[in-house]
Motif scaffolding. Sequence first.
Motif, PDB file in Angstrom:
ATOM      1  N   ARG A 191     -10.478   2.969  10.727  1.00  0.00           N
ATOM      2  CA  ARG A 191     -10.968   3.101   9.349  1.00  0.00           C
ATOM      3  C   ARG A 191     -12.418   2.650   9.199  1.00  0.00           C
ATOM      4  O   ARG A 191     -12.886   2.377   8.103  1.00  0.00           O
ATOM      5  N   ARG A 244     -11.096  -3.053  11.057  1.00  0.00           N
ATOM      6  CA  ARG A 244     -11.286  -1.673  10.612  1.00  0.00           C
ATOM      7  C   ARG A 244     -11.347  -0.722  11.796  1.00  0.00           C
ATOM      8  O   ARG A 244     -10.776   0.381  11.760  1.00  0.00           O
ATOM      9  N   GLU A 287     -14.663   4.374   6.532  1.00  0.00           N
ATOM     10  CA  GLU A 287     -14.304   4.353   5.119  1.00  0.00           C
ATOM     11  C   GLU A 287     -15.134   3.312   4.379  1.00  0.00           C
ATOM     12  O   GLU A 287     -15.555   2.310   4.954  1.00  0.00           O
ATOM     13  N   SER A 288     -15.353   3.544   3.087  1.00  0.00           N
ATOM     14  CA  SER A 288     -16.033   2.519   2.279  1.00  0.00           C
ATOM     15  C   SER A 288     -15.152   1.284   2.194  1.00  0.00           C
ATOM     16  O   SER A 288     -13.918   1.373   2.188  1.00  0.00           O
ATOM     17  N   PHE A 289     -15.772   0.121   2.133  1.00  0.00           N
ATOM     18  CA  PHE A 289     -15.012  -1.129   2.173  1.00  0.00           C
ATOM     19  C   PHE A 289     -15.746  -2.169   1.336  1.00  0.00           C
ATOM     20  O   PHE A 289     -16.683  -2.805   1.813  1.00  0.00           O
ATOM     21  N   PRO A 308      -7.370   1.018  -4.812  1.00  0.00           N
ATOM     22  CA  PRO A 308      -7.743   0.187  -3.669  1.00  0.00           C
ATOM     23  C   PRO A 308      -7.084  -1.179  -3.775  1.00  0.00           C
ATOM     24  O   PRO A 308      -6.949  -1.733  -4.874  1.00  0.00           O
ATOM     25  N   ALA A 335      -6.223  -3.717   4.459  1.00  0.00           N
ATOM     26  CA  ALA A 335      -6.624  -3.701   3.051  1.00  0.00           C
ATOM     27  C   ALA A 335      -7.767  -2.714   2.846  1.00  0.00           C
ATOM     28  O   ALA A 335      -8.295  -2.129   3.796  1.00  0.00           O
ATOM     29  N   ASP A 336      -8.146  -2.534   1.573  1.00  0.00           N
ATOM     30  CA  ASP A 336      -9.216  -1.594   1.227  1.00  0.00           C
ATOM     31  C   ASP A 336     -10.500  -2.304   0.831  1.00  0.00           C
ATOM     32  O   ASP A 336     -11.479  -1.662   0.459  1.00  0.00           O
ATOM     33  N   GLY A 337     -10.493  -3.625   0.869  1.00  0.00           N
ATOM     34  CA  GLY A 337     -11.650  -4.427   0.536  1.00  0.00           C
ATOM     35  C   GLY A 337     -11.302  -5.877   0.781  1.00  0.00           C
ATOM     36  O   GLY A 337     -10.125  -6.240   0.891  1.00  0.00           O
ATOM     37  N   ARG A 386       0.831  -1.209   0.000  1.00  0.00           N
ATOM     38  CA  ARG A 386       0.000   0.000   0.000  1.00  0.00           C
ATOM     39  C   ARG A 386       0.863   1.255   0.000  1.00  0.00           C
ATOM     40  O   ARG A 386       0.553   2.236  -0.673  1.00  0.00           O
TER      41      ARG A 386
END
Length: 293
Positions: free
Chosen positions: A202, A197, A205-207, A154, A172-174, A123
């Motif tokens: 986080r 998260r 944040e969107s995930f 992402p 991670a972002d997803g 990342r």
Amino acid sequence: MTTLGVVFLPQLPPERLRSVAVAADEAGLAELWLWEDCFLEGGLTSAAAALAWTRQLKVGLGLLPVPLRNVAVTAMELATLHRMFGGRALVGVGHGVQRWMEQVGARPESPMTLLREHLWALRALLAGDEVTVDGRYVKLDRVRLDWPPEPAPPLFAGATGPRSLRLCGEAADGVILTGGTSPKQIAEALRHVSQGRAASGREHESFPVVVYAHAATGKDAAQRLERERVRFGYPSMQDIGVAGDAATIAEAVARWAQAGATTVVLQPTPDDPDPEGFVRFAATEVAPLVRDR
């Protein structure tokens, strides 16, 4: 809104990818996902080719086994994909199947430590940072990408166990959840993801949550799905697979979505007689019903 995708199974020969990807693109399918299962097909090679052959289709790669690659090489490859194809590349990393990692002499003593170090460094590199780290597995000395993607993409991670799922939420972002995950199991997995998260601050944040779902349609669909049950050793296909027409499959997709999946990726059977037809069916018959829910 739920996104619908389809897996191009690596049990098909590599030369078949082009016709399936083009069919998916022309039919308006949102996402085509690829696997890097040992010892079938190279994920990054396949993803680059599929992206080059198509114009709108997003191509997911779920997932790259981190024991097989130096993190700097992974960062260079992903940066190249994202710069060449913009937001159409979706890539996840994970532990890999440990039996396969052992076969190639790459099984780590601590898969969790390796994945944590790899995610952190990857990342940072994709964000354009200069990275110096002396970890147990990841060691970098003032490494910075000359061509980082802009903006940083992402990064997905795939996992099954509670500790690994928490790590996905933290670093991670997803998250990518394997085939055979029921709606109930999605909810349980996301409980662990949410803990990670929250630990990293986080939680707002969107995930994205991607889940593979066994699916079959057309002649002998139920029999083909039953063969998948036997192959994977599932006690039942209830809530982890669906066979039938577009309405039946869309109804099942809605159950996975209600449990928390933002993307449901239909996993056809390896013996599907018409892979190109399956992606067209998903795009033109199932996806509209999913959107209307």
